[in-house]
Design a protein around this motif. Sequence first.
Motif, PDB file in Angstrom:
ATOM      1  N   SER A  84       1.009  -1.519  -0.237  1.00  0.00           N
ATOM      2  CA  SER A  84      -0.256   0.229   0.171  1.00  0.00           C
ATOM      3  C   SER A  84       0.919   0.949  -0.161  1.00  0.00           C
ATOM      4  O   SER A  84       1.850   1.136   0.304  1.00  0.00           O
ATOM      5  N   THR A  85       0.172   2.336  -0.681  1.00  0.00           N
ATOM      6  CA  THR A  85       1.209   3.454  -0.656  1.00  0.00           C
ATOM      7  C   THR A  85       1.297   4.345   0.944  1.00  0.00           C
ATOM      8  O   THR A  85       2.259   4.548   1.076  1.00  0.00           O
ATOM      9  N   ALA A  86       0.394   3.973   1.417  1.00  0.00           N
ATOM     10  CA  ALA A  86       0.696   4.572   2.942  1.00  0.00           C
ATOM     11  C   ALA A  86       1.446   4.006   3.804  1.00  0.00           C
ATOM     12  O   ALA A  86       2.665   4.526   4.119  1.00  0.00           O
ATOM     13  N   HIS A  87       1.522   2.410   3.454  1.00  0.00           N
ATOM     14  CA  HIS A  87       2.510   1.745   4.083  1.00  0.00           C
ATOM     15  C   HIS A  87       3.940   2.328   4.101  1.00  0.00           C
ATOM     16  O   HIS A  87       5.128   2.019   4.891  1.00  0.00           O
ATOM     17  N   LYS A  88       3.832   2.219   2.079  1.00  0.00           N
ATOM     18  CA  LYS A  88       5.833   2.508   1.694  1.00  0.00           C
ATOM     19  C   LYS A  88       6.049   3.942   2.135  1.00  0.00           C
ATOM     20  O   LYS A  88       7.411   3.837   2.473  1.00  0.00           O
ATOM     21  N   VAL A  89       5.085   4.549   2.183  1.00  0.00           N
ATOM     22  CA  VAL A  89       5.453   5.817   2.920  1.00  0.00           C
ATOM     23  C   VAL A  89       6.354   6.484   4.151  1.00  0.00           C
ATOM     24  O   VAL A  89       7.040   7.264   4.411  1.00  0.00           O
ATOM     25  N   ILE A  90       5.565   5.392   5.102  1.00  0.00           N
ATOM     26  CA  ILE A  90       5.463   5.371   6.219  1.00  0.00           C
ATOM     27  C   ILE A  90       6.700   5.017   6.334  1.00  0.00           C
ATOM     28  O   ILE A  90       7.738   5.544   7.658  1.00  0.00           O
ATOM     29  N   HIS A  91       7.189   4.083   5.990  1.00  0.00           N
ATOM     30  CA  HIS A  91       8.955   3.368   6.230  1.00  0.00           C
ATOM     31  C   HIS A  91       9.686   4.142   5.549  1.00  0.00           C
ATOM     32  O   HIS A  91      11.077   3.684   5.541  1.00  0.00           O
ATOM     33  N   LEU A  92       9.203   4.765   4.642  1.00  0.00           N
ATOM     34  CA  LEU A  92      10.653   5.388   3.762  1.00  0.00           C
ATOM     35  C   LEU A  92      10.767   6.635   4.002  1.00  0.00           C
ATOM     36  O   LEU A  92      11.706   7.636   3.550  1.00  0.00           O
TER      37      LEU A  92
END
Length: 139
Positions: free
Chosen positions: A122-130
């Motif tokens: 998911s986009t939100a998941h990626k943004v949070i972690h990156l």
Amino acid sequence: MYDRLLVAVDHSEISTRVLAAAKGLALLSKGQVWVLHLVEKEVIAQMGDVPSESEKEARQLVEDAVHELRQAGVLHPEGEIRPTTFGHAAREILADAKEHDADVIIMGSRGRSDFAGAILGSTAHKVIHLTDRPVLVIR
């Protein structure tokens, strides 16, 4: 507080809540808001890049969001529409946050669990972690 807010919106119902949260934060901090909408394109052999929506739909979404923020008293909200390849939205959101030196990224989540987010990417998941900046995820 947050002087520079990046708000990622799409056509989902959650975007209404994302915009409301951004409006509240911007009014509290008297911060500047950038509304970002990414038009995802699928790469289909022999058809090239196929957009997920029309340019008119994308423009209307961003114009409506900027208008709503202005009507609420947010100073100088701006909107941006950019194309991206399907699956690369997180990368574009991070690049935009860096370009505008955003203090916070505000975006929605469709509510998948961490496990599903990891598998589905998911986009939100990626943004949070990156990202190296705070992210407010609205559900």
